[in-house]
Design a protein around this motif. Structure first.
Motif, short mmCIF file in Angstrom:
data_model
loop_
_atom_site.label_atom_id
_atom_site.label_comp_id
_atom_site.label_asym_id
_atom_site.label_seq_id
_atom_site.Cartn_x
_atom_site.Cartn_y
_atom_site.Cartn_z
N THR A 244 1.21 -0.69 -0.11
CA THR A 244 -0.30 0.30 0.02
C THR A 244 0.69 1.21 -0.61
O THR A 244 2.27 0.92 -0.25
N GLY A 245 0.36 2.40 -0.30
CA GLY A 245 1.16 3.61 -0.12
C GLY A 245 1.32 3.92 -1.28
O GLY A 245 1.06 3.76 -1.86
N GLY A 246 1.94 5.40 -0.94
CA GLY A 246 2.22 5.91 -2.05
C GLY A 246 1.77 6.50 -3.60
O GLY A 246 0.40 6.93 -3.11
N ALA A 247 1.96 6.42 -4.17
CA ALA A 247 0.55 6.83 -5.29
C ALA A 247 -0.57 5.67 -5.15
O ALA A 247 -1.23 6.28 -5.82
N LYS A 248 -0.34 4.34 -4.47
CA LYS A 248 -1.77 4.04 -4.16
C LYS A 248 -2.82 4.55 -4.07
O LYS A 248 -4.15 4.73 -3.62
N GLY A 249 -2.52 5.54 -2.82
CA GLY A 249 -3.60 6.24 -1.83
C GLY A 249 -4.08 7.82 -2.96
O GLY A 249 -5.01 7.94 -2.72
N VAL A 250 -3.18 7.52 -4.17
CA VAL A 250 -4.29 8.86 -4.53
C VAL A 250 -4.92 8.29 -5.95
O VAL A 250 -5.75 8.04 -6.62
N PHE A 251 -4.04 7.15 -6.58
CA PHE A 251 -4.53 6.69 -7.90
C PHE A 251 -5.65 6.09 -7.76
O PHE A 251 -6.83 5.89 -8.35
N ILE A 252 -6.06 5.14 -6.80
CA ILE A 252 -6.42 4.29 -6.00
C ILE A 252 -7.61 4.55 -5.43
O ILE A 252 -8.71 5.18 -5.01
N GLY A 253 -7.20 5.33 -3.98
CA GLY A 253 -7.72 6.07 -3.20
C GLY A 253 -8.59 7.24 -3.77
O GLY A 253 -10.43 7.68 -2.93
N LEU A 254 -8.25 8.06 -4.79
CA LEU A 254 -8.74 9.12 -5.15
C LEU A 254 -9.10 8.73 -6.51
O LEU A 254 -9.89 10.10 -7.58
N GLY A 255 -9.74 7.42 -6.73
CA GLY A 255 -10.01 6.86 -8.41
C GLY A 255 -11.10 6.91 -8.53
O GLY A 255 -12.37 6.53 -7.38
N GLY A 256 -11.61 7.19 -9.48
CA GLY A 256 -13.19 6.69 -10.01
C GLY A 256 -13.26 4.28 -10.06
O GLY A 256 -12.44 4.45 -10.15
N ILE A 257 -14.58 4.74 -10.82
CA ILE A 257 -14.77 3.32 -9.53
C ILE A 257 -14.04 2.35 -11.48
O ILE A 257 -13.61 1.79 -11.31
N THR A 258 -14.39 2.83 -12.47
CA THR A 258 -13.50 2.57 -13.61
C THR A 258 -11.93 2.59 -13.46
O THR A 258 -11.19 1.03 -13.60
N THR A 259 -11.65 3.76 -12.81
CA THR A 259 -9.71 3.50 -12.97
C THR A 259 -9.88 2.01 -11.82
O THR A 259 -8.38 1.33 -12.09
N ILE A 260 -10.48 2.08 -10.44
CA ILE A 260 -9.75 1.22 -9.78
C ILE A 260 -10.39 -0.43 -10.08
O ILE A 260 -9.70 -1.37 -10.31
N GLU A 261 -11.64 -0.45 -11.17
CA GLU A 261 -11.65 -1.98 -11.17
C GLU A 261 -10.44 -2.14 -12.26
O GLU A 261 -10.24 -3.60 -11.98
N THR A 262 -10.24 -1.25 -13.16
CA THR A 262 -9.39 -1.56 -14.56
C THR A 262 -7.92 -1.78 -13.45
O THR A 262 -7.68 -2.63 -13.69
N ASN A 263 -7.62 -1.21 -13.89
CA ASN A 263 -6.46 -1.76 -12.64
C ASN A 263 -6.46 -2.94 -11.25
O ASN A 263 -5.30 -3.96 -11.99
#
Length: 194
Positions: A144-163
């Motif tokens: 966890t941590g780093g870019a995950k806190g923003v790219f996933i933490g503040l991502g849209g549902i399609t961003t999260i699900e695709t990743n």
């Protein structure tokens, strides 16, 4: 004393980024984890917010605390006291990210692996950004941590699900960063959004 250690770390940062480098910013977003991450916000945030004022010259009205929950349901106002001191909730604007609210997201491209980059608009509009989180082993993102806190933490549902659809890849394992498509996609997206 834990707060003293946080103050020391803020006054003697690793690398060349300091709170003083945020001086002149008009709007600052402080990204914090939701209740699913064991981040000691009560220890970290008071000295951080004091430092943003003293070193960065930022007033409370210029700071928004953005609770990053990824695909988790946004926390309601009453449950914020579970993760944030009441004094902070009273003094600062606190907003919870909603991955399914398209009005609050901005599309900013696609990663090389095809993940659409839809990120919280308030984060993107801020000219100063601070992300508070922890680093723990993660079952398929490596850590966890780093870019995950923003790219996933503040991502849209399609961003999260695709990743997260890459979790079945053989390289997507706990404690593995290099060669892990989930983590590499997160880091690439994080680099694109700052």
């Amino acid at each position: 004393n834990q707060i003293g250690e946080v103050e020391r770390a803020l006054n003697e940062p690793l690398g060349d980024t300091s709170l003083a480098s945020l001086r002149g910013a008009k709007q600052c977003v402080v990204v914090v984890s939701d209740r699913t991450r064991p981040v000691p916000h009560g220890v970290v945030l008071p000295p951080l917010l004091d430092g943003l004022r003293a070193q960065g010259g930022l007033r409370p009205s210029q700071i928004t605390i953005l609770v990053a929950g990824g695909a988790h349901p946004p926390m309601d106002r009453a449950s914020l006291v579970d993760i944030l001191p009441a004094s902070i909730i009273e003094r600062y604007r606190v907003l919870c990210h909603d991955a399914r609210d398209w009005r609050g997201l901005r599309q900013v491209g696609t990663t090389s692996r095809g993940t659409p980059i839809a990120i919280n608009q308030r984060y993107l509009e801020a000219d100063a950004r601070v992300v508070v989180g922890n680093v723990d082993p993660h079952q398929f993102a490596g850590f966890t941590g780093g870019a995950k806190g923003v790219f996933i933490g503040l991502g849209g549902i399609t961003t999260i699900e695709t990743n997260h659809a890459m979790m079945e890849h053989e390289g997507a394992r706990i404690g593995v960063g290099q060669g892990n498509p989930v983590r590499e996609d997160i880091d690439e997206g994080g680099g694109r959004i700052g």
